[in-house]
Structures are given as structure tokens and as C-alpha cells.
Design a protein around this motif. Structure first.
Motif, PDB file in Angstrom:
ATOM      1  N   SER A 408       0.879  -1.188  -0.017  1.00  0.00           N
ATOM      2  CA  SER A 408      -0.019  -0.022   0.065  1.00  0.00           C
ATOM      3  C   SER A 408       0.818   1.138  -0.040  1.00  0.00           C
ATOM      4  O   SER A 408       1.893   1.220   0.727  1.00  0.00           O
ATOM      5  CB  SER A 408      -0.991   0.045   1.279  1.00  0.00           C
ATOM      6  N   PRO A 409       0.474   2.196  -0.829  1.00  0.00           N
ATOM      7  CA  PRO A 409       1.281   3.392  -0.706  1.00  0.00           C
ATOM      8  C   PRO A 409       1.450   4.323   0.509  1.00  0.00           C
ATOM      9  O   PRO A 409       2.635   4.819   0.750  1.00  0.00           O
ATOM     10  CB  PRO A 409       0.611   4.571  -1.597  1.00  0.00           C
ATOM     11  N   GLY A 410       0.459   4.038   1.360  1.00  0.00           N
ATOM     12  CA  GLY A 410       0.639   4.735   2.690  1.00  0.00           C
ATOM     13  C   GLY A 410       1.775   3.828   3.507  1.00  0.00           C
ATOM     14  O   GLY A 410       2.129   4.710   4.562  1.00  0.00           O
ATOM     15  N   ILE A 411       2.305   2.914   3.133  1.00  0.00           N
ATOM     16  CA  ILE A 411       3.335   2.257   3.814  1.00  0.00           C
ATOM     17  C   ILE A 411       4.824   2.342   3.199  1.00  0.00           C
ATOM     18  O   ILE A 411       5.654   2.734   3.436  1.00  0.00           O
ATOM     19  CB  ILE A 411       2.976   0.820   4.081  1.00  0.00           C
ATOM     20  N   THR A 412       4.545   2.190   1.463  1.00  0.00           N
ATOM     21  CA  THR A 412       5.742   1.844   0.702  1.00  0.00           C
ATOM     22  C   THR A 412       6.260   3.294   0.332  1.00  0.00           C
ATOM     23  O   THR A 412       7.455   3.673   0.310  1.00  0.00           O
ATOM     24  CB  THR A 412       5.472   1.120  -0.703  1.00  0.00           C
ATOM     25  N   ILE A 413       5.291   4.428   0.222  1.00  0.00           N
ATOM     26  CA  ILE A 413       6.037   5.733  -0.080  1.00  0.00           C
ATOM     27  C   ILE A 413       7.000   6.090   1.151  1.00  0.00           C
ATOM     28  O   ILE A 413       8.105   6.570   0.861  1.00  0.00           O
ATOM     29  CB  ILE A 413       5.020   6.612  -0.479  1.00  0.00           C
ATOM     30  N   PRO A 414       6.242   6.464   2.188  1.00  0.00           N
ATOM     31  CA  PRO A 414       7.255   6.725   3.397  1.00  0.00           C
ATOM     32  C   PRO A 414       8.479   5.834   3.522  1.00  0.00           C
ATOM     33  O   PRO A 414       9.351   6.314   3.913  1.00  0.00           O
ATOM     34  CB  PRO A 414       6.312   6.599   4.577  1.00  0.00           C
ATOM     35  N   LYS A 415       8.208   4.495   3.346  1.00  0.00           N
ATOM     36  CA  LYS A 415       9.520   3.385   3.737  1.00  0.00           C
ATOM     37  C   LYS A 415      10.539   4.200   2.702  1.00  0.00           C
ATOM     38  O   LYS A 415      11.609   3.857   3.047  1.00  0.00           O
ATOM     39  CB  LYS A 415       8.925   2.246   3.331  1.00  0.00           C
ATOM     40  N   SER A 416      10.329   4.394   1.283  1.00  0.00           N
ATOM     41  CA  SER A 416      11.173   4.606   0.499  1.00  0.00           C
ATOM     42  C   SER A 416      12.044   5.998   0.822  1.00  0.00           C
ATOM     43  O   SER A 416      12.934   6.263   0.432  1.00  0.00           O
ATOM     44  CB  SER A 416      10.593   4.882  -0.877  1.00  0.00           C
ATOM     45  N   LEU A 417      11.529   6.711   1.839  1.00  0.00           N
ATOM     46  CA  LEU A 417      12.080   8.009   2.113  1.00  0.00           C
ATOM     47  C   LEU A 417      12.786   7.976   3.745  1.00  0.00           C
ATOM     48  O   LEU A 417      13.058   8.803   4.305  1.00  0.00           O
ATOM     49  CB  LEU A 417      10.980   9.082   2.110  1.00  0.00           C
ATOM     50  N   GLY A 418      12.840   6.514   4.311  1.00  0.00           N
ATOM     51  CA  GLY A 418      13.397   6.477   5.442  1.00  0.00           C
ATOM     52  C   GLY A 418      12.508   6.203   6.540  1.00  0.00           C
ATOM     53  O   GLY A 418      12.917   6.229   7.712  1.00  0.00           O
ATOM     54  N   TYR A 419      11.294   6.146   6.448  1.00  0.00           N
ATOM     55  CA  TYR A 419      10.281   6.041   7.721  1.00  0.00           C
ATOM     56  C   TYR A 419      10.068   4.621   8.106  1.00  0.00           C
ATOM     57  O   TYR A 419       9.583   3.694   6.905  1.00  0.00           O
ATOM     58  CB  TYR A 419       8.939   6.817   7.049  1.00  0.00           C
ATOM     59  N   ASP A 420      10.259   4.072   9.227  1.00  0.00           N
ATOM     60  CA  ASP A 420      10.081   2.817   9.492  1.00  0.00           C
ATOM     61  C   ASP A 420       8.600   2.808   9.751  1.00  0.00           C
ATOM     62  O   ASP A 420       7.928   3.631  10.644  1.00  0.00           O
ATOM     63  CB  ASP A 420      10.830   2.358  10.899  1.00  0.00           C
ATOM     64  N   LEU A 421       7.912   1.560   9.437  1.00  0.00           N
ATOM     65  CA  LEU A 421       6.360   1.433   9.907  1.00  0.00           C
ATOM     66  C   LEU A 421       6.252   0.866  11.432  1.00  0.00           C
ATOM     67  O   LEU A 421       6.961   0.101  11.900  1.00  0.00           O
ATOM     68  CB  LEU A 421       6.067   0.259   9.035  1.00  0.00           C
ATOM     69  N   GLN A 422       5.083   1.592  11.799  1.00  0.00           N
ATOM     70  CA  GLN A 422       4.718   1.258  13.041  1.00  0.00           C
ATOM     71  C   GLN A 422       2.935   1.548  12.936  1.00  0.00           C
ATOM     72  O   GLN A 422       2.513   2.335  12.632  1.00  0.00           O
ATOM     73  CB  GLN A 422       5.251   2.092  14.144  1.00  0.00           C
ATOM     74  N   ILE A 423       2.366   0.241  13.175  1.00  0.00           N
ATOM     75  CA  ILE A 423       0.658   0.374  13.033  1.00  0.00           C
ATOM     76  C   ILE A 423       0.418   0.102  14.465  1.00  0.00           C
ATOM     77  O   ILE A 423       0.762  -1.100  15.060  1.00  0.00           O
ATOM     78  CB  ILE A 423       0.252  -0.703  11.840  1.00  0.00           C
ATOM     79  N   VAL A 424      -0.619   0.666  14.810  1.00  0.00           N
ATOM     80  CA  VAL A 424      -1.227   0.451  16.179  1.00  0.00           C
ATOM     81  C   VAL A 424      -2.824   0.866  16.077  1.00  0.00           C
ATOM     82  O   VAL A 424      -3.501   1.841  15.198  1.00  0.00           O
ATOM     83  CB  VAL A 424      -0.527   1.447  17.121  1.00  0.00           C
ATOM     84  N   GLU A 425      -3.721   0.109  16.848  1.00  0.00           N
ATOM     85  CA  GLU A 425      -4.854   0.418  17.056  1.00  0.00           C
ATOM     86  C   GLU A 425      -5.075   1.681  17.923  1.00  0.00           C
ATOM     87  O   GLU A 425      -4.393   1.910  18.859  1.00  0.00           O
ATOM     88  CB  GLU A 425      -5.827  -0.751  17.855  1.00  0.00           C
ATOM     89  N   SER A 426      -6.066   2.729  17.523  1.00  0.00           N
ATOM     90  CA  SER A 426      -6.309   4.000  18.146  1.00  0.00           C
ATOM     91  C   SER A 426      -6.394   3.767  19.699  1.00  0.00           C
ATOM     92  O   SER A 426      -5.806   4.691  20.319  1.00  0.00           O
ATOM     93  CB  SER A 426      -7.475   4.459  17.683  1.00  0.00           C
ATOM     94  N   ILE A 427      -6.959   2.624  20.085  1.00  0.00           N
ATOM     95  CA  ILE A 427      -7.123   2.774  21.665  1.00  0.00           C
ATOM     96  C   ILE A 427      -5.868   2.413  22.315  1.00  0.00           C
ATOM     97  O   ILE A 427      -5.952   2.706  23.288  1.00  0.00           O
ATOM     98  CB  ILE A 427      -8.085   1.340  21.892  1.00  0.00           C
ATOM     99  N   ASN A 428      -5.013   1.787  21.640  1.00  0.00           N
ATOM    100  CA  ASN A 428      -3.849   1.416  22.297  1.00  0.00           C
ATOM    101  C   ASN A 428      -2.486   2.550  21.735  1.00  0.00           C
ATOM    102  O   ASN A 428      -1.379   2.174  21.962  1.00  0.00           O
ATOM    103  CB  ASN A 428      -3.165   0.097  21.765  1.00  0.00           C
ATOM    104  N   LEU A 429      -3.035   3.625  21.273  1.00  0.00           N
ATOM    105  CA  LEU A 429      -1.902   4.661  20.750  1.00  0.00           C
ATOM    106  C   LEU A 429      -1.185   5.160  21.926  1.00  0.00           C
ATOM    107  O   LEU A 429       0.361   5.371  21.614  1.00  0.00           O
ATOM    108  CB  LEU A 429      -2.722   6.016  20.256  1.00  0.00           C
ATOM    109  N   GLN A 430      -1.200   5.255  23.162  1.00  0.00           N
ATOM    110  CA  GLN A 430      -0.491   5.480  24.382  1.00  0.00           C
ATOM    111  C   GLN A 430       0.677   4.644  24.576  1.00  0.00           C
ATOM    112  O   GLN A 430       1.761   4.849  25.020  1.00  0.00           O
ATOM    113  CB  GLN A 430      -1.348   5.793  25.614  1.00  0.00           C
ATOM    114  N   ASN A 431       0.570   3.322  23.856  1.00  0.00           N
ATOM    115  CA  ASN A 431       1.530   2.355  24.087  1.00  0.00           C
ATOM    116  C   ASN A 431       2.898   2.738  23.182  1.00  0.00           C
ATOM    117  O   ASN A 431       4.023   2.133  23.499  1.00  0.00           O
ATOM    118  CB  ASN A 431       1.273   0.932  23.862  1.00  0.00           C
ATOM    119  N   VAL A 432       2.682   3.614  22.148  1.00  0.00           N
ATOM    120  CA  VAL A 432       3.644   3.760  21.440  1.00  0.00           C
ATOM    121  C   VAL A 432       4.324   5.239  21.414  1.00  0.00           C
ATOM    122  O   VAL A 432       4.944   5.819  20.546  1.00  0.00           O
ATOM    123  CB  VAL A 432       3.529   3.567  19.719  1.00  0.00           C
TER     124      VAL A 432
END
Length: 537
Positions: A408-432
């Protein structure tokens, strides 16, 4: 050629008044919702013995649905209604076909260019009609004509064309006109208006306390317009309208379906209930009560009753005892046959070969995405090459993110620019939050059935406030609900931040949003494939 319904037995007539839920997948083990979707053995038995009027499908690819619809039609003695909730395109439910941004994207365009919005909506309706027929679907359960005048509405939200009766009316009519290029049925929903609720009728019974003047001058305006535009059917809402009936939800209310819709609005087409298994009605009435009261109220089609055999027997017994008049059944059959004749008089057209998701349809999708997107004045986001960066993606449910894959572009485009992926459920956002990397925040959030809320919960909002109290956030992309973006604007964290808002969450929407954020467009960008080698590395 349709048979003469007047020669049917009473049970056969009742069967025609019912639409059941079926899986679009060919094989039982692939059913996603076995509680609601009958097994093939049971479904085939119903078609053979109960004379059911139609099915509503969910799941499967467009190619598989083509086989599925042909299979079901061959098994039925009477041509079937085959319906689908495809408000955002056939691809919304069946992969491989075209998926559009949500209707409110067109409402966004209408705010500054109504003529263009009407043209795009017309083309959207035309494409949906063509693609639906090409795979055997003959009843489009769209457009939604609810006015989303409550930002906290968890179920209508961006499924609506907008927040004003003028925009909703104009675009709903354009959608219907587009579908008229093909012999297909349309449905305006959810009567008399589900836009001003803050809970979901899939779960609970919403209560509307608006007075009659407001209802007539606001909620009913789009319904009047689509009735004049010759919409084929109208779906009732499981909502309680205190001004008109303090005891019965609209689906079970004669005061609403007969007095308001039939008599006051002069609607002559089919009245179909919303799904009768929904909590907004099934928690408060027995299946037997629901079946009888809905028909007495004026419904012609019962969608997804809780127990099919029991429902048919209940209605049959009520007619034989005199509780229900046979005239109500016969009037429904007459309307059902008029609708089926519209479809099956053009059977030769249905058998024609249509193409799915071709270049022209994709141009319409791309235009809607580009013209409805909202951006900050601080674009583009300039990446800092040497710094550690993360692409923090926030979703409602990690088990339900079909719009995100490794490609998906939301993952691959930032990845190509040096962004490491992190996915989280909104209810657990405080954990990251305990992370010192520069952060691109991407939020995928919209109102949907069974979600119970339309945006960030209080816990998630507190986490966002904590994140934005630091200097880590670099940029923000919100996909889905504009009310989520409005909250970020309200708390004054977007003034100096590059941000993008897109109504759509699809790969096309992600590509446009990410390219805009990082200024990766060139003169050929509008036609660039989502799998471009320069981005996906």
C-alpha cells in the motif's frame, strides 16, 4: 418471462417478499459471517422450496460474484432480486471492480463547484450501474440520502453526500440519473432520515426528537427530490421519531411508512426494510412481531428476517386468521413484479459483456480524489535524511484493515523516504508514545456500521495531545472522516504542520495523499501507476 404471481399459493407470495443474506463466496468454508449467511445447502433449499424473492450478497471477487449470481438465478424458479450495499462502488464489496471515495467526497467538491460534483456523481452512478449488472447484481442499495447533520453520527458519517439538504438532494438525484443508463434498481435510504443520530441502529435504537417542522424542512427534502427522480425503492430506518410515533420505529410504523411516505410524499415504489436482524429493532421486538408490524406499516420487502421459515409461517398464519389482510400481500406482489419487470424485460442487456474498472472509470475516481482532497498551506513535508523517522499508522481494528497491505502507498512511499513502519490500534496509541523518532502520523478513521463511534475516542485524543506536545510530529494525514481533522484543527496543532486530508482510504487515495505531502508529483503524476518503480522500492 415472469410467471403470473396471482397463481402463487399464499406461502409462495410471502416468499417473494423476503430477501435473505448470502455469502458472495462460492464455498461454505469461506463465509465471513456464518451467523447471518446461510450455508449453500440451506440457501439452495430455500430457493427450491420457499420461492424467496431475492438475496443480498457480501464478499468475494467480482469474477466470483459473476459465477455466484448465475448459480443462484439458475436454482430459482422465479428470477431473483440480487442486491448489494455498493454505495461506494462495486469494488467496495467485491474486489476487482471500481471503488470510489465515500459520497461525502463529492459533497466536498459540491461546496465550491456544484456543477462538477453533479457530473462526477452522475458518472459514478452510471459506472456502478454498469459494473453491478455485469456481475449479475440488479438492485443497488444506494444512494444514501441521509443528511449527516450530526458530526458524532457513527453509522452515516461520510456515507452521506453532505450536511445540507441542497447538496444531498442534488447529488442523490445525479446518482440516480446515472444509473438510469442501465436496467437496475436504486434505493434511497434510510427513511425518514438517519443523519441526526449519535448511535448506530445496527446496535441500538436511535431516538430522534426533532419536531415535524424540522423533519419536513430538513430530513425529508432529499427524499422528496429522489421520489421526483423516480427512485425505485426506499429503505426504512430503525429509528424512533417521537414527533410521529412514540412507540414504533419507522420500520414498524404505519404513521411513518404509510402516512408520511406513501400518502404525504406520494411514493409509489417499493418500500424495503433495513436488515431486520439489526439490534435497533431485534432487541425490542420478537421476530414474529417484527414481520407482522412491518407489513402492517407498509413494507413490501423484508430484508434479512431473523428466522426465514418462522417468518413465512407467521405471516401465513396472520393472513389466514385475518390479522393481516391479503390485500397487503397482493399489493406488495404487484409492486415487486413491476420492479422485476423493469430488470428482466432487458435480460438481453444484462447478458452483454461489460468491462470492469477500465481506464475511463479510473479517471472518474482519480478526479474525485484530487478535487476533494484538503491540504494545509505548509506543504510539502521536507524529510530530514539522517534522522530516525517512523511512519505511525493508527487504525480502528488491526483485524479489519483491508486497505493496508505491504504494497500500500501509505506504507511504501514513506518507507522509500526512510520512515520505519509502526501500526497501532487507536485505543492503544498511548503504548507507542515513548519513542524519540520524528513521526509521520497517518490516521485511518471513519464512521462505519457496528463501530459505535465516528472518530477518536477520549483515550486516543489524550494520546494525540501528548504526542503533539512534543516536537516529534512532522506531518499528518487523515483518511476518512473530516470530523477527525476538525478536531486536530480545533486543538491548534495543525497551524504549522504539513497535513493532508482524504475522504478515501483506498490505495489510490493513499498514493495521492502521500505524493502531495512529499511533493512527489510530476507532469505525468495524474496518470502514474500506483506501482511506479520510482516510489515502491
Amino acid at each position: 418471462m415472469l410467471p403470473d404471481w396471482k397463481k402463487f399459493t399464499l406461502r409462495q407470495k410471502i416468499g417473494q417478499m423476503i430477501i435473505v443474506r448470502a455469502s458472495g463466496f462460492l464455498f461454505d468454508h469461506e463465509r465471513r459471517y456464518p451467523t447471518w449467511e446461510a450455508s449453500n445447502d440451506k440457501l439452495f433449499s430455500w430457493l427450491n422450496t420457499l420461492n424467496i424473492g431475492g438475496v443480498i450478497l457480501l464478499g468475494g471477487s467480482a469474477a466470483e460474484i459473476t459465477l455466484r449470481t448465475r448459480q443462484l438465478q439458475k436454482l430459482s424458479r422465479v428470477p431473483l432480486f440480487i442486491a448489494a450495499d455498493i454505495e461506494e462502488g462495486v469494488g467496495q464489496r467485491f474486489s476487482g471492480a471500481t471503488e470510489f471515495p465515500p459520497p461525502m467526497a463529492l459533497g466536498e467538491i459540491a461546496k465550491y463547484d456544484l456543477e462538477t460534483a453533479i457530473e462526477l456523481t452522475y458518472n459514478m452512478g452510471k459506472i456502478i450501474g454498469k459494473e453491478a449488472l455485469s456481475i449479475g447484481i440488479n438492485w443497488v442499495l444506494a444512494p444514501i440520502v441521509d443528511i449527516n447533520n450530526n458530526p458524532n453520527n457513527p453509522v452515516i458519517n461520510i456515507r452521506s453526500f453532505g450536511e445540507t439538504p441542497e447538496i444531498v438532494s442534488q447529488l442523490a438525484k445525479a446518482f440516480i440519473e446515472g444509473t438510469k443508463n442501465y436496467p437496475i434498481l436504486t434505493t434511497a435510504k434510510h427513511f425518514p432520515g438517519h443523519g441526526n443520530t449519535d448511535n448506530d441502529s445496527h446496535i441500538e435504537l436511535p431516538i430522534i426528537n426533532s419536531d415535524s417542522k424540522r423533519l419536513n424542512n430538513l430530513e425529508l427534502v432529499p427524499f422528496r427530490e429522489v421520489i421526483n427522480a423516480k427512485v425505485d425503492s426506499i429503505m426504512s430506518a430503525h429509528i424512533l421519531i417521537n414527533a410521529w410515533d412514540k412507540k414504533n420505529p419507522a420500520t414498524l410504523s404505519k404513521k411513518i411508512l404509510t402516512e408520511q411516505l406513501r400518502k404525504n410524499l406520494n411514493f409509489e415504489g417499493l418500500i424495503i426494510t433495513d436488515a431486520l436482524i439489526m439490534g435497533g429493532i431485534s432487541k425490542y421486538f420478537s421476530p414474529e412481531e417484527i414481520a407482522i408490524k412491518a407489513i402492517k406499516a407498509g413494507a413490501n420487502i423484508l430484508l434479512m428476517p431473523n428466522n426465514l421459515n418462522n417468518t413465512i409461517e407467521t405471516i401465513n398464519d396472520a393472513v389466514e386468521s385475518g390479522e393481516l389482510e391479503i390485500e397487503a400481500i397482493d399489493q406488495s406482489l404487484d409492486k415487486i413484479w413491476k420492479a422485476k419487470n423493469k430488470i428482466y424485460n432487458y435480460r438481453h442487456d444484462i447478458d452483454s459483456v461489460y468491462t470492469l474498472s477500465d481506464q475511463n472509470t479510473q479517471k472518474v475516481v482519480t478526479n474525485i480524489i484530487h478535487k476533494s482532497i484538503r491540504t494545509s498551506s505548509k506543504l510539502p513535508l521536507k524529510t530530514i535524511v539522517k534522522n530516525k523517522k517512523r511512519n505511525l499508522i493508527v487504525v480502528d481494528n488491526l483485524l479489519s484493515i483491508s486497505f493496508l497491505t505491504q504494497q500500500s502507498p501509505g506504507i511504501t512511499i514513506p518507507k522509500s523516504l526512510g520512515y520505519d513502519l509502526q501500526i497501532v490500534e487507536s485505543i492503544n496509541l498511548q503504548n507507542v508514545l515513548d519513542d524519540n523518532r520524528l513521526t509521520l502520523l497517518q490516521i485511518f478513521m471513519r464512521g462505519n456500521p457496528f463501530r459505535a463511534n465516528a472518530g477518536l475516542c477520549d483515550k486516543s485524543k489524550a494520546s494525540c495531545l501528548k504526542l503533539f506536545s512534543t516536537s516529534l510530529p512532522q506531518g499528518l494525514i487523515v483518511y476518512g472522516s473530516p470530523y477527525v481533522l476538525d478536531w486536530f484543527i480545533k486543538i491548534n496543532v495543525t497551524q504549522n504542520l504539513p497535513w493532508i486530508f482524504s475522504y478515501g482510504q483506498t490505495i489510490e487515495s493513499q498514493e495521492v495523499a502521500c505524493r502531495k505531502l512529499f511533493d512527489l508529483f510530476d507532469e505525468n503524476s495524474a496518470q502514474t501507476s500506483r506501482f511506479s518503480d520510482d516510489i515502491f522500492v
